[in-house]
Design an enzyme around this catalytic site. Structure first.
Site, PDB file in Angstrom:
ATOM      1  N   ASP A 487       7.288  -7.651 -12.544  1.00  0.00           N
ATOM      2  CA  ASP A 487       8.535  -7.120 -13.092  1.00  0.00           C
ATOM      3  C   ASP A 487       9.736  -8.008 -12.807  1.00  0.00           C
ATOM      4  OD1 ASP A 487       8.106  -4.776 -14.456  1.00  0.00           O
ATOM      5  OD2 ASP A 487       8.112  -3.526 -12.653  1.00  0.00           O
TER       6      ASP A 487
HETATM    7  C1  GLC Z   1       5.868  -2.453  -8.950  1.00  0.00           C
HETATM    8  C2  GLC Z   1       5.803  -1.855 -10.341  1.00  0.00           C
HETATM    9  C3  GLC Z   1       4.679  -2.488 -11.146  1.00  0.00           C
HETATM   10  C4  GLC Z   1       4.788  -3.973 -11.129  1.00  0.00           C
HETATM   11  C5  GLC Z   1       4.856  -4.504  -9.706  1.00  0.00           C
HETATM   12  C6  GLC Z   1       5.118  -5.986  -9.639  1.00  0.00           C
HETATM   13  O1  GLC Z   1       4.750  -2.065  -8.211  1.00  0.00           O
HETATM   14  O2  GLC Z   1       5.635  -0.463 -10.271  1.00  0.00           O
HETATM   15  O3  GLC Z   1       4.708  -2.022 -12.469  1.00  0.00           O
HETATM   16  O4  GLC Z   1       3.695  -4.512 -11.806  1.00  0.00           O
HETATM   17  O5  GLC Z   1       5.915  -3.861  -9.006  1.00  0.00           O
HETATM   18  O6  GLC Z   1       6.389  -6.309 -10.042  1.00  0.00           O
HETATM   19  C1  GLC Z   2      12.186  -3.952  -8.568  1.00  0.00           C
HETATM   20  C2  GLC Z   2      10.988  -4.116  -7.659  1.00  0.00           C
HETATM   21  C3  GLC Z   2       9.720  -4.142  -8.433  1.00  0.00           C
HETATM   22  C4  GLC Z   2       9.662  -2.989  -9.365  1.00  0.00           C
HETATM   23  C5  GLC Z   2      10.911  -2.961 -10.247  1.00  0.00           C
HETATM   24  C6  GLC Z   2      10.904  -1.801 -11.216  1.00  0.00           C
HETATM   25  O1  GLC Z   2      12.318  -5.064  -9.362  1.00  0.00           O
HETATM   26  O2  GLC Z   2      11.060  -5.285  -6.902  1.00  0.00           O
HETATM   27  O3  GLC Z   2       8.619  -4.144  -7.543  1.00  0.00           O
HETATM   28  O4  GLC Z   2       8.546  -3.115 -10.172  1.00  0.00           O
HETATM   29  O5  GLC Z   2      12.034  -2.877  -9.434  1.00  0.00           O
HETATM   30  O6  GLC Z   2      11.081  -0.595 -10.553  1.00  0.00           O
END
Ligand code: GLC
Ligand code: GLC
Length: 822
Positions: A487
């Site tokens: 993300d």
């Molecule tokens: C969080 C989010 C997931 C994403 C991951 C890596 O666990 O919930 O959707 O793939 O972060 O960014």
């Molecule tokens: C932040 C977190 C990530 C998560 C995203 C969406 O970027 O670092 O892990 O997936 O928020 O909630």
């Protein structure tokens, strides 16, 4: 140092010291009513949606961290000593303390000055309420004169508004008290037809519903005036902060025991029967009173507890293993399976770290979670798949999240995370392999919940793949959009304003930045679709809708693989992406972010390079550059500063979160990849590095619960390398379960039957397993004869070709399988 121990027989973790490094929590509830409970009775409860139907208040990021929950106070009316039997919030030193977190329940037991208290907290199946069953025992030689106080703080329903909109909220709180039941009815006078109630089985010596009256002005939960003085004030909340507190006086003779039951619950009335009498403002209690009196009865409580126990036993018994490794056994048999069910229920919405205020259920999160629990509750997996697919957009794209209460896509976050739709394919094919329920593919499902737009689910899967093919970049690789699985890899964001959301800010048109990860995921998903299409053609003679032939997918796969080898392979590992300038990321050309874990895992899982040694090369590079004793980090070197063109990934200090922590979710991809290459030792070694049970003895470093996975463990660039964070709600649960059960132990469902292809450590002489699959119990005994990973199967005494057990004839209850590794 250990703060407790596993009790595998009872499927419990036993905490023996209350001041654990972090709150060690458990979840109550499995249908519509949920609660979080820590080892010191902290936590909160809600109905269906942690934000919109919050029953009790919780202050995240508080000091102390875990303050507020399901508190009981005891007071010795002779010695005037008062204490919390759950240690918090008074922190009075106890003579003994024990918290047992079990499957859907928590029991906190302690003793002080000869008074033992044991409270069992759980949510019964089928009723939106929680039970606190307290048993007091007097171990003294003389009579004890005790006061018992309960305490909860009500949230005014919308947890976000509750924590911010004080100009309104300080004026709207309303309660009713009738007998031993406290009703919380804020906003019931207007549009809500639901209320909360807090009931007690005993006659009351008093009560409080106004927080200030209970605590005393300037006093806190650690020393409420009502408790220290032994006197409730029968306060009525009018606005301010409504709470519920019962005061019960108990005389216990020497050796005597007494049970007190509290119930905290949620109830909805029919819209036209909210009040009684109808023209009044008084809650109509006719529909709730029978439920209250049922659960205030100790026999009913015991029955409900036994039913819950049997429910979990039934679920977990679907897959049980006995291997030479105790840590593997307890995770597979108990805690990992349990955690996958919790992530199914909660997605990433409500924990101590996911506040339940900010977000809905993630599309990619929920589709991946499904991989872990589909064998436990296939019916609910089916429903979840259809709900998720109904939020899909006509382009094949997906809302990144949806709201569980409305089941609608969340407009605040929107769409454009270009990996999202592909995960749906993995979820649906896993479901069909598990259940054989081909009918789901024909289920009409709308796009974006628009009536009239319904198409068979199969069409949704086709569009999921088409979405990638319609969005290819300059190298022919898939465009990344806002981000892919990571993300925080925001290659189109270019945000230079503090506070802007990396997830929704886009300053580039998105036509250049590409993801090798999505390319790998596409190959994986398209292979699943090709296999599905092939079988599907055998299942039905004519389709009532358009179905692409499997050759469509095999062509697309060859094309994508060609592009990956051309532009996604760096010589020793797979590259990660191309940025908005067309520059490579995850390559020897980069100073920081030279190698990433995600494409190594996903591309090898998709089968790339397995034949020609390049997969092995990629995994060796992972071992060399990314593996640490605490798990495998996301990338190396970590980003040492903020890069405008990379986004949030470079916003974190090195070693944390997406900037090179051990993001546990990705580790099982490498385990699976290693297993695919036949490397059982390596796969199980990686499995053990992040296995929370193995890490129990590192509790002072690891800090999170030793019975569940956490989202991250600080990476080698972090000063706190080895410290875990954000436990419970993580895709790590499902993927580790898949890695150990399907790829290391090798028991996996296929369209044609159960496959048994273990890739276990060389030191194991074998293992045993019992797996329920499509209504049949498979009793499997694996024995190692040779050093490799090839197997010979004997099914019900007959030897067989291959490693897939054919579907047994109808009405077969049990199949015995002997597997010899040669
Ligand atoms: C969080 C989010 C997931 C994403 C991951 C890596 O666990 O919930 O959707 O793939 O972060 O960014
Ligand atoms: C932040 C977190 C990530 C998560 C995203 C969406 O970027 O670092 O892990 O997936 O928020 O909630």
């Amino acid at each position: 140092m250990n703060y407790g121990h596993f009790d595998d027989e009872r499927r419990e973790y036993v905490i023996t010291q209350p001041d654990t490094p972090l709150p060690w929590i458990n979840y109550l509830g499995s249908e519509s009513y949920f609660g979080l409970i820590s080892n010191t009775a902290g936590g909160y409860s809600f109905y269906k949606d942690a934000r919109l139907r919050r029953l009790t208040r919780y202050r995240y990021n508080n000091a102390p961290l875990d303050m507020g929950g399901r508190y009981i106070y005891l007071r010795d009316n002779a010695s005037l000593q008062s204490w919390s039997p759950s240690w918090m919030p008074t922190r009075q030193q106890l003579d003994s303390y024990e918290c047992r977190h079990g499957m859907g329940y928590t029991v906190i037991k302690s003793q002080l000055a000869g008074i033992e208290s044991r409270t069992r907290y759980f949510v019964p199946l089928g009723s939106p309420l929680e039970i606190w069953e307290t048993t007091l025992t007097n171990h003294r030689d003389e009579t004890a004169d005790l006061s018992v106080f309960s305490a909860v703080e009500f949230a005014l329903w919308d947890a976000n508004d509750d924590a911010t909109n004080f100009q309104r909220n300080y004026s709207i709180g309303e309660v009713e008290i009738v007998g031993n039941v406290i009703y919380h009815k804020t906003e019931y006078r207007e549009r809500r037809d639901h209320f909360a109630y807090f009931a007690c089985s005993e006659a009351l010596a008093g009560y409080d519903t106004n927080r200030e009256a209970f605590l005393g002005p300037y006093w806190g939960w650690d020393s409420p005036r009502a408790v220290t003085t032994g006197q409730s004030s029968n306060s009525m909340a009018h606005g301010w902060q409504p709470i519920g507190s019962h005061h019960v006086k108990v005389q216990l003779k020497a050796g005597e025991q007494k049970k007190i039951i509290f119930i905290l619950g949620y109830h909805e009335n029919p819209k036209d029967a909210k009040f009684d009498p109808p023209e009044s403002q008084t809650i109509n209690k006719k529909t709730i009173l029978p439920i209250i009196s049922r659960y205030l009865d100790a026999t009913e409580v015991e029955k409900a507890f036994q039913a819950l126990h049997a429910h979990w036993q039934g679920l977990l018994d679907k897959f049980q293993v006995s291997t030479p490794d105790v840590h593997t056994n307890r995770m597979v048999n108990i805690w990992n399976a349990y955690q996958t069910m919790i992530t199914f229920n909660m997605s990433r919405s409500a924990s101590y770290f996911e506040s339940g205020i900010g977000r809905g259920m993630g599309f990619r999160d929920s589709t991946q979670d499904l991989l872990g629990f589909v064998h436990l509750i296939p019916e609910r997996a089916r429903e979840r798949i259809l709900d998720l697919a109904a939020t899909q957009l006509p382009t094949g794209g997906a809302y990144h999240q949806y709201r569980p209460l409305t089941k609608r896509g969340n407009n605040d976050v929107g769409s454009g995370f270009n990996d999202d739709p592909l995960w749906l394919v993995l979820a649906v094919t896993a479901y069909v392999k598990e259940t054989g329920d081909w009918s789901i593919l024909e289920e009409p499902v709308p796009y974006d919940n628009q009536p009239g737009s319904e198409q068979p689910l199969h069409d949704h899967l086709q569009r999921s793949l088409q979405y990638t093919l319609d969005r290819l970049g300059p190298h022919g690789l898939p465009l990344i959009g806002r981000a892919d699985w990571n993300d925080c890899l925001n290659l189109n964001c270019f945000s230079d304003s503090p506070g802007q959301s990396f997830q929704t800010t886009t300053n580039k048109d998105g036509k250049v930045a590409e993801s090798v990860f999505i390319a790998g995921l596409f190959v994986l998903a398209a292979k699943e679709m090709a296999a599905l299409a092939e079988r599907y053609a055998l299942q039905v003679t004519s389709y009532t809708f358009n179905v692409q032939p499997s050759t469509f997918y095999t062509d697309a796969i060859s094309q994508m693989e060609k592009i990956i080898w051309q532009h996604g392979w760096d010589g020793d590992w797979f590259r990660r992406a191309y940025d908005d300038f067309g520059h490579v990321l995850g390559s020897k050309e980069n100073d920081e972010g030279r190698i990433f874990i995600e494409p190594q895992g996903i591309c090898v899982m998709a089968g790339l390079g397995i034949e020609d040694g390049r997969a092995e090369k990629a995994l060796n590079s992972v071992g060399e550059h990314l593996a640490t004793p605490h798990g495998i980090v996301l990338h190396q070197p970590a980003f040492t500063r903020y890069y405008l063109h990379l986004g949030e990934i470079s916003s974190y200090p090195p070693g944390y979160k997406e900037n090179a922590s051990i993001f546990c979710h990705t580790n099982p991809w490498i385990m699976i990849a290693e297993a695919k290459l036949g490397h059982g030792d390596k796969a199980h070694d990686y499995y053990s590095r992040i296995n929370p049970s193995v890490r129990e003895e590192l509790s002072d470093l690891h800090r999170c619960e030793p019975y569940v996975y956490a989202q991250t463990i600080a990476g080698k660039d972090a000063p706190t390398h080895g410290e875990a964070k954000n436990s419970w709600l993580t895709g790590t649960a499902a993927w580790n379960y898949v890695a150990i059960s399907q790829w290391i132990l090798g028991i996996r469902p296929t369209y044609d039957g159960l496959q048994v292809a273990p890739v276990i450590p060389s030191a194991w002489s074998g293992f045993e397993a019992v797996r329920s699959y499509r209504g049949v119990r498979y009793v499997i005994k694996v024995e190692r004869k040779g050093a490799g990973s090839e197997v010979q199967l004997e099914v019900d005494g007959k030897s067989m070709e291959g490693n897939v057990i054919p579907m047994p004839v109808e009405n077969t209850k049990e199949v015995r399988v002997r597997v010899t590794i040669i």
